[in-house]
Every structure is written in C-alpha cells, then in structure tokens.
Motif scaffolding. Sequence first.
Motif, PDB file in Angstrom:
ATOM      1  N   SER A  54       5.267   4.640 -33.970  1.00 56.81           N
ATOM      2  CA  SER A  54       6.889   5.017 -34.160  1.00 56.81           C
ATOM      3  C   SER A  54       7.194   6.427 -34.173  1.00 56.81           C
ATOM      4  CB  SER A  54       7.300   4.135 -35.514  1.00 56.81           C
ATOM      5  OG  SER A  54       6.461   4.646 -36.687  1.00 56.81           O
ATOM      6  N   HIS A  71      20.541  -6.589 -24.166  1.00 57.33           N
ATOM      7  CA  HIS A  71      19.084  -6.584 -24.991  1.00 57.33           C
ATOM      8  C   HIS A  71      18.623  -7.836 -25.576  1.00 57.33           C
ATOM      9  CE1 HIS A  71      19.320  -1.944 -25.505  1.00 57.33           C
ATOM     10  NE2 HIS A  71      19.085  -2.212 -24.442  1.00 57.33           N
ATOM     11  N   PRO A 123      12.011  -3.553 -28.355  1.00 56.61           N
ATOM     12  CA  PRO A 123      10.625  -3.088 -28.066  1.00 56.61           C
ATOM     13  C   PRO A 123       9.680  -4.310 -28.072  1.00 56.61           C
ATOM     14  CG  PRO A 123      11.133  -2.058 -30.147  1.00 56.61           C
ATOM     15  CD  PRO A 123      12.294  -2.457 -29.553  1.00 56.61           C
ATOM     16  N   HIS A 124       8.401  -4.325 -27.849  1.00 60.17           N
ATOM     17  CA  HIS A 124       7.473  -5.328 -27.667  1.00 60.17           C
ATOM     18  C   HIS A 124       6.970  -5.603 -29.247  1.00 60.17           C
ATOM     19  CE1 HIS A 124       4.322  -8.119 -26.687  1.00 60.17           C
ATOM     20  NE2 HIS A 124       4.495  -8.012 -25.588  1.00 60.17           N
ATOM     21  N   ALA A 159       0.903   0.366 -27.035  1.00 58.51           N
ATOM     22  CA  ALA A 159       2.365   0.668 -27.647  1.00 58.51           C
ATOM     23  C   ALA A 159       2.129   2.067 -28.374  1.00 58.51           C
ATOM     24  CB  ALA A 159       2.648  -0.370 -28.589  1.00 58.51           C
ATOM     25  N   ALA A 171      14.464  -5.496 -22.437  1.00 59.80           N
ATOM     26  CA  ALA A 171      14.226  -4.797 -23.742  1.00 59.80           C
ATOM     27  C   ALA A 171      14.885  -3.640 -24.009  1.00 59.80           C
ATOM     28  CB  ALA A 171      12.491  -4.581 -23.512  1.00 59.80           C
ATOM     29  N   ASN A 172      15.320  -2.816 -23.094  1.00 59.03           N
ATOM     30  CA  ASN A 172      16.089  -1.582 -23.312  1.00 59.03           C
ATOM     31  C   ASN A 172      16.604  -1.073 -21.833  1.00 59.03           C
ATOM     32  OD1 ASN A 172      17.066   0.803 -24.251  1.00 59.03           O
ATOM     33  ND2 ASN A 172      15.229   1.425 -25.434  1.00 59.03           N
ATOM     34  N   THR A 191      10.351  -4.840 -35.007  1.00 64.58           N
ATOM     35  CA  THR A 191      10.189  -3.685 -35.939  1.00 64.58           C
ATOM     36  C   THR A 191       9.683  -3.786 -37.147  1.00 64.58           C
ATOM     37  OG1 THR A 191      12.274  -2.779 -36.314  1.00 64.58           O
ATOM     38  CG2 THR A 191      11.337  -2.021 -34.378  1.00 64.58           C
ATOM     39  N   ALA A 235      16.560   2.409 -29.489  1.00 60.96           N
ATOM     40  CA  ALA A 235      15.255   1.789 -29.316  1.00 60.96           C
ATOM     41  C   ALA A 235      15.025   0.365 -28.635  1.00 60.96           C
ATOM     42  CB  ALA A 235      14.718   1.428 -31.029  1.00 60.96           C
ATOM     43  N   ALA A 247       3.801  -3.606 -30.975  1.00 58.49           N
ATOM     44  CA  ALA A 247       3.809  -2.069 -31.437  1.00 58.49           C
ATOM     45  C   ALA A 247       3.817  -2.280 -32.970  1.00 58.49           C
ATOM     46  CB  ALA A 247       4.995  -1.440 -31.076  1.00 58.49           C
TER      47      ALA A 247
END
Length: 541
Positions: A418, A357, A430-431, A415, A346-347, A503, A427, A434
């Motif tokens: 932001s 990623h 991310p899952h 989560a 993920a990161n 996102t 970033a 969030a």
Amino acid sequence: MIRSIALIFVPLLTGAAAPAPDPAYDIVIRGGRVLDGAGNPWVAADVAIADGRIVRVGVVDGAGKQEIDARGRYVSPGFIDMLDQSGRVLLRDGSAASKLRMGVTTLIAGEGGTAVPAGEIAGYFSKLEQQGIAVNFGTYYGAIQARVKVMGDAAGAPNEDQLRAMEGEVRTAMKAGVFGISSALIYSPASFQSTADLARLAAIPGKCGGFYATHMRDESDKLLAAIDEAVTIGERSGAKVEIFHIKAAYAPLWGKLMPQAIARVEAARARGLDIGANIYPYRAGGTGLDVTVPTHVFAKGREAAYAAVRDPAVRKQLKKELAAGPQADWSNLVHASGGWQNVVLANAHNDRYRQFHGKNFAEIGKALGKDPADAAWDIWLAALPARAGALYFLMDDADIDLAMKQPWVSIGTDAAVSDSTADPARAGRPHPRANGTFPRIIADYVRERGVLTLPDAIRKMTGWPAQRLGLADRGLLRQGMRADVVIFDLATIRDRATYEEPTAVPEGIGDVIVNGVVAVAGGQVTGSRSGNVLRHPCPNA
C-alpha cells in the motif's frame, strides 16, 4: 557466632531487595505452537530473540525486554512474498503496511524489472536502506530493461554488438545484488525477445546461482510450449527457473492443462533443472487493458500502437482477431476468459470512466452504446500515460488447488505494498490479492478445505522460498536465524479483501517481527523500519 549470622541477614530483615537482573533477551514469545518452516508439526515452545536473531527455541527461563503471550496461537517464520511489485512504491513509502498485516516480512520483486536502470541499482538499494523500509526486500532485473536501453521498444532481432551491450547491463545489475533476470513475455516489447537471446542473458546469473524468473510467453492455450521455453532457457543458461503465478488460464481446457503443466515441470526437475513456481489463490488475474490488443500492433513501438488503435479501420481488424481466438504470437486473454463478460474494469485512471469500476465490459459496452472492445480500448487510451487495469477471470479452482499442492510451489501476491502517498480516490478496484493472499492460504486452503496441511502451507510461505533464494539465515525458526516471525490465531485468521472490497484488512494476525523488531503489535502496524535490502552475491558476473 550469633552476631555474625545476624549481620548477614540484616538486609532481609530491613526489607531491602536484591536488584532485578537485566533482561536476558530483547523479545521472548511465550507458550506458542511453533512451526519451524521446514514442514514439521508444531511444538509447544518459547522463542527468545536477541540482536535481531533467534537465540533459543524451547523452554526460555530468562526474561525479555518485551514479552509476547502466544498461548493458543501459532508462531511461524515471517512469510516471503515471491512475486511482489513494490520496487517503486518503497521509495515513496517504506511502511509496507498492507504486507505486514498479512504476516509478510520479505518481498521479492522485479517481474517487470528494477525501479531504476542497471547502473543505478546499487544507489537505489542504498537509498532504500537510508530511508528505511519495514520489510526485507530483494529484486530481479528485467531482461527487457537491457533490451530497451540498447535497441528501444520496437520489434527486431539484436545484432552481436547489441547483445554484448545487453550482457553488460545484466552484469552490472548482478554485481549490484539482484537475484537474477526476469521476463514478462506476454507483454510487448518483452514479447519480441527470443529464447536464444534470453538464454544468453540468463547465463550471467546462471554462473552464480541466480535466477531466470519468468511471466511466461503464454499461460493459456500455449501454456505447455511456454513451460518448454522456460525449461530450455534454464537448461541452456544454467540459471534457476522461477515461473511467476503458474496458472492454466484457458477456460476451454480447465482440468486438462494444469496436470500436463505439472508433469512438464516434474520432468525438468527429474533431469536436474532447479525449477519452481509461485501462485496466488484467486481465480482472477489482474493486468492492463493493453493485453487485449494483439502483440503485432506494438511492433513499431508503443506510440505507434496508440495511434493505430485510434483508427476505426484498424479496430475493425483487431476485433476479428479477438473473435478468432488463440493466435501464434499473442495470448488472447479475452477469449481465454470466456468473453468480455468475464473481464472487469479495475481502474480506468480517468474520472469519466470511474463509474464503471467493478463492472464487466459487456455491461460497460452496453452502457456506453459501444462494442465492448471499443469501450476497453477507449478507456485504455484515455488513461495514458497511466495504465488502465482489469481483472480477467481466467482460472478454475480445481486447477489452482492442484498447483497449490505441488511441493515446488510457493506463494506470491503479484501486488505492491500500500502507498500512503497515493490518492485513495485514484485506487479503483485493485485485486484483493494485495491484501488477502497469505491469510487466505491459511484460512481457506488449510482450515476450511484442507487442501494443504498447516505445516506444509507454512513451508511454502517460509522455508521453501528462503531455500530457493539462497537466504540461508531466513525462513526457519531455529537458533541463529534472522528473527522474522509472525504470530497468528488459526481459529480466526481470514482474508477480508474481496473483489468488491479489495482493501479490507485481514484478521487473526496479531504480531509480526522483522529482524528482531516488532512491526505489528496486537494487529496494529508500529511504524518500525527494521527491514534489510537483500543482495544476491555475484562478484564474478
């Protein structure tokens, strides 16, 4: 007689108008389908708000300074996120935009503890209030925070003096207003805490209706034993028990573990333990790459663990442990996921590895010419002091559906909000929880698949968590309650965040009100800062 009548009507004849009455309310929401948050069917009603509270639900004759047309849409209490991670972010950015866009008006954080030590929590809360936050915020205090302060991050049992010092830290935190203590026992050094030690610390919040909230010791093959431990801590301490993100995260026993886990919780509730759980609606969990290393490696502290994992001889042994599957003192999430092909970066928090990623570690290992474990551990160590993260595809949809249906299960994103101060290029992936969790519940679990009814889904996100937390004036749309409100379109609400585009902003949530102030209008965040810090009273801790 005639003259006097004429004089009476002169103002009308000359065109003068009576002054318009002052608006009776701050906000009136007109003509919506009102869901009260208690699980009742919707009713057609107006909602009037004044001085931050709901003052009428029904036919509202007076005008509002602001009028919101909710015809054809649903009006519900604001959503409560029972597993938030925003304790630190809110100090930098109080806008909470990502949560507001999901209809969330209240955050309960602290799975890993508070953003500051126990002695600084009161000042931390005051600072949040002074700076301003857009949502309501409460938190737990981490049992591990007390342990690390007293005895560091290595393994070992505390002595009586150390336990008393830890109790002192918990008392300080409770007096400042936290909702209880939390544990994250899958991670070291929290994994070194014993059941007896945790029960002793949990007895402090247990005296004032507080919580023992836990990311349990295992969510995979030893799930049932982990639930038994949480129940034991609750029954010994008198604290309420909240299980974070309940799941049956073990592919070999999908369809079997979850029904047994539910039965364990039901049995505890039947005995009188106030126990519940929260859940997020996704198959993947998200956490650091450090969990792919057996717990015993951290016994001498994290710095010693980093040095050990750099040693090729140690790695050879760790790979054998990974391949061996479940172990008594460690949740082997790689095995539980079904292998490295189901673990996705993920990161990396490192420019060298950013290209990977969204790739799984079987792919990453092949691209680097390495064993997937070596690739994962190299990325983990290269990220330090940041924490490289991954998505672990651990769960089955049928198990999630079954857990979601339980009346004692609420919703949590796991989560943070932001952070507008952060570099978007850092970033990673991310899952999607969030940005998608709450709209996803309504769109998928209600509208598309009928796993939940709409009134029950709203109850899980509003009235039920408020009742659990002791928030007597939130979670329901009734006269006298705090005016936390969300207005959404059932036909169009949907989560747009995916694993590929995590996102993306949800759709269908038009307006959000926090403590009587409009925080989202027509889908746009207004920049308001009307949130409150929520403090759990515990004067006799």
